[in-house]
Design an enzyme around this catalytic site. Structure first.
Site, short mmCIF file in Angstrom:
data_model
loop_
_atom_site.label_atom_id
_atom_site.label_comp_id
_atom_site.label_asym_id
_atom_site.label_seq_id
_atom_site.Cartn_x
_atom_site.Cartn_y
_atom_site.Cartn_z
CB SER A 68 -0.94 -0.05 1.21
OG SER A 68 -1.85 1.01 1.22
CG ASP A 284 -2.89 3.96 -0.98
OD1 ASP A 284 -3.66 3.80 -1.95
OD2 ASP A 284 -2.89 3.21 0.00
CG ASP A 288 -6.06 0.76 0.01
OD1 ASP A 288 -5.23 1.70 0.08
OD2 ASP A 288 -5.97 -0.26 0.72
CD GLU A 378 -8.49 3.58 8.70
OE1 GLU A 378 -7.93 3.32 9.78
OE2 GLU A 378 -8.16 3.06 7.63
CG ASN A 380 -5.85 6.36 6.40
OD1 ASN A 380 -6.87 6.19 5.74
ND2 ASN A 380 -5.34 5.42 7.17
NE ARG A 503 -3.72 2.86 16.12
CZ ARG A 503 -3.22 2.46 14.95
NH1 ARG A 503 -2.60 3.31 14.15
NH2 ARG A 503 -3.34 1.20 14.57
N PRO A 504 0.30 1.96 18.76
CG PRO A 504 0.11 -0.31 19.33
CD PRO A 504 -0.34 1.06 19.76
N GLY A 506 -0.31 -0.63 13.04
CA GLY A 506 -0.66 -1.99 12.66
C GLY A 506 0.07 -2.44 11.41
#
EC number: 5.4.2.3
Length: 568
Positions: A68, A284, A288, A378, A380, A503-504, A506
């Site tokens: 992505s 991107d 998507d 989102e 993003n 946050r970590p 993903g």
């Protein structure tokens, strides 16, 4: 019941041995890391996809090899379930377990245990459709994937180089072919025909849109965009930029949706093309995600991200539902994550139900399914709109009582065809946005004025172990490392309009820090009035990097990757 072809699997597996000392994890976007470490993972995913198909009575499973928006040296793979949705959550653990089997013998043992525990009937057929993006590591990884198919005897269909959303579309189209839920012809031609036909119907009689510049991120979206132009004909002029897909090092480099969202500025290659009033968008690397933007009358960059898209689209659908006379029967809701700008949440919550869920498409998609019409994006730029089966049936059977109701009803029906409901789809979403702009006679200025974003900044911090970060409350608060959230709260209180969460990731070995802030409080030395427009983001940036500094210091960040703009 048939048996696993252990000899064949062993033969192929020995050629795809797992690298020692590496741990792989199937996360939000599947497996994703450096492409040159993924050979064994991709091979095993080939077998897993076949077993998943057998478990579902031979339904076709999708496999997409892509990373992505990640840098070009990365790659990854994800599985797609029969309705075009993400892999069932319980199977993510199976994928992780298989990927980390230390040897061929351990892998065979894990496979045998999986077949037994999930009650897979091995006599069932295994069917898979697969594709990849344009990354240089793609061909070798596809070869490993195909070895996995051969080892299990999978009926595999190669969809070639295409976008992730098209692969999702193909999976659903194949599995619904010949049924009353047919999603469309199971080919790229079917995809482009479906989108372009519905778009032309929706903009019929409207003013022809001005040309739209599309930053294709030097990725597979360039191929799909060129094909879309052919299908749209004169109905919508598109100008494709950043279309280099064969030059090493160009994919997502200083371009694409992630660059625009993170840096909040134009891709450098578009600087000389954009004029005041001109609107453009960025895809991107696998098309998507979608990010819109324009230059205002002073030539300043104005970003229209996933939150802005959600607000535009949700309000339009609510309006159509009301015009069709169905507002008492069809309820529209919006799903967001903690990354959604606070101003967008306020704007939407005043108009319709809004739910916040953890980051990740699977969480958003699942929550959106609970509404008659669920809109999720989102920040993003990844998102779509879901129309429930009962809602689609209602749209088909509803008898309008006025010409206005009939028109609105037809628009809603065409939207169900224009929107790729399997997954976020930059090209489908782009056409959706253009439909709304055409119907509302909006330029970027009117769209942007729906609400004013709170100044915000997103920062990445490379840490020793992202798994040491645990969250709660839809990822808006940290529970681990202990005590870090309290320090973040103390910092946030010093800023008016302050909000920050950690946050970590993903998809990457980093921790993400998000912050919003309007002005510094007097107690922290700030002025009591709002800052000038030229300094709009000053305090959001300051808060983001102060929180990033806390993360770095608490979690033993990589010294070579210390946040460069860190403010002590």
């Amino acid at each position: 019941m048939s048996q696993l072809p252990l000899n064949a699997i062993k033969h192929y597996s020995d050629a795809h041995s797992k690298p020692p000392d590496l741990h792989f994890q199937y996360g939000t976007a599947g497996f994703r890391t450096l492409g040159n470490t993924l050979d064994s993972v991709i091979f095993r995913v080939g077998i897993l996809a076949g077993l998943r198909s057998k478990r579902l009575d031979g339904k076709t499973i999708g496999v997409m090899v892509t990373a992505s928006h990640n840098p070009e040296q990365d790659n990854g793979v994800k599985l797609v379930d029969p309705r075009g949705e993400m892999l069932e959550a319980s199977w993510e653990a199976h994928a992780t377990l298989l990927a980390n089997a230390s040897s061929t013998d351990a892998f065979l043992e894990a496979l045998t245990a999986l077949v037994k525990s999930t009650k897979i009937d091995l006599s069932k057929p295994a069917r898979v459709v697969y594709a990849r993006d344009t990354r240089p590591s793609g061909p070798a990884l596809i070869s490993a994937l195909e070895d996995g198919f051969k080892a299990l005897g999978v009926e595999a269909r190669d969809a070639g180089i295409t976008t992730t959303p098209i692969l999702h579309y193909l999976v659903k189209a194949i599995n619904t072919k010949g049924t009353n839920e047919s999603y469309g012809e199971d080919s790229e031609d079917g995809y482009f025909t479906k989108l372009s036909t519905s778009f032309k119907k929706l903009v019929a009689g409207k003013a022809r849109p001005d040309p739209l510049i599309i930053d294709c991120a030097n990725g597979v979206g360039a191929h799909a965009g060129a094909k879309l132009i052919e299908y749209l004909g004169d109905s919508f002029p598109l100008v494709l930029e950043n279309t280099t897909t064969s030059t090493p090092g160009t994919l997502n480099e200083s371009c694409g949706a992630d660059f625009v969202k993170t840096m909040q500025r134009l891709p450098p290659t578009l600087a000389n093309l954009m004029k005041p009033g001109q609107r453009a968008c960025s895809l991107d690397g696998d098309a998507d995600r979608l990010m819109y933007y324009y230059l205002d009358e002073r030539g300043q960059f104005r970003m229209l991200d996933g939150d802005k898209i959600a607000a535009l689209v949700a309000a339009f659908i609510v309006e159509l539902v009301k015009l069709a006379g169905l507002d008492s029967e069809i309820k529209v809701g919006v799903v967001q994550t903690a990354y959604a700008n606070g101003a967008s949440t306020k704007y939407l919550a005043e108009r319709l139900p809004v739910k916040c869920v953890p980051t990740g498409v699977k969480h958003l998609h699942h929550a959106a399914e609970h509404y008659d019409v669920g809109v999720y994006f989102e920040a993003n730029g990844h998102g779509t709109v879901l129309f429930s089966k009962s809602t689609q049936d209602k749209l088909k059977s509803h008898e309008p009582s006025t010409p206005a109701q009939s028109t609105a009803l037809n628009h809603l029906i065409n939207l169900t065809q224009l929107i790729n409901q399997t997954v976020g789809d930059a090209l489908s979403d782009m056409l959706l946005v253009e439909v709304v702009l055409a119907h509302k006679s909006y330029s970027g200025v009117e769209w942007n004025s729906l609400y004013a974003d709170l100044p915000n900044r997103l920062v990445k911090v490379v840490v020793g172990d992202r798994n040491g970060f645990k969250t709660e409350d839809a990822e808006r608060r940290l529970v681990s490392p202990p005590g870090l959230q309290t320090k973040i709260d103390d910092l946030v209180r010093r800023y008016e309009g302050g909000r920050s969460f950690v946050r970590p990731s993903g998809t990457e070995d980093v921790v993400r820090v998000y912050a919003e802030a309007v002005v510094k409080s007097q107690a922290d030395g700030g002025s009591p009035y709002f800052i000038e427009v030229t300094e709009t983001y000053k305090f959001a940036v300051e808060l983001a990097f102060r929180v990033a500094g806390l993360v770095y210091d608490e979690a033993g960040g990589d010294p070579s990757r210390r946040p460069k703009e860190f403010l002590p």
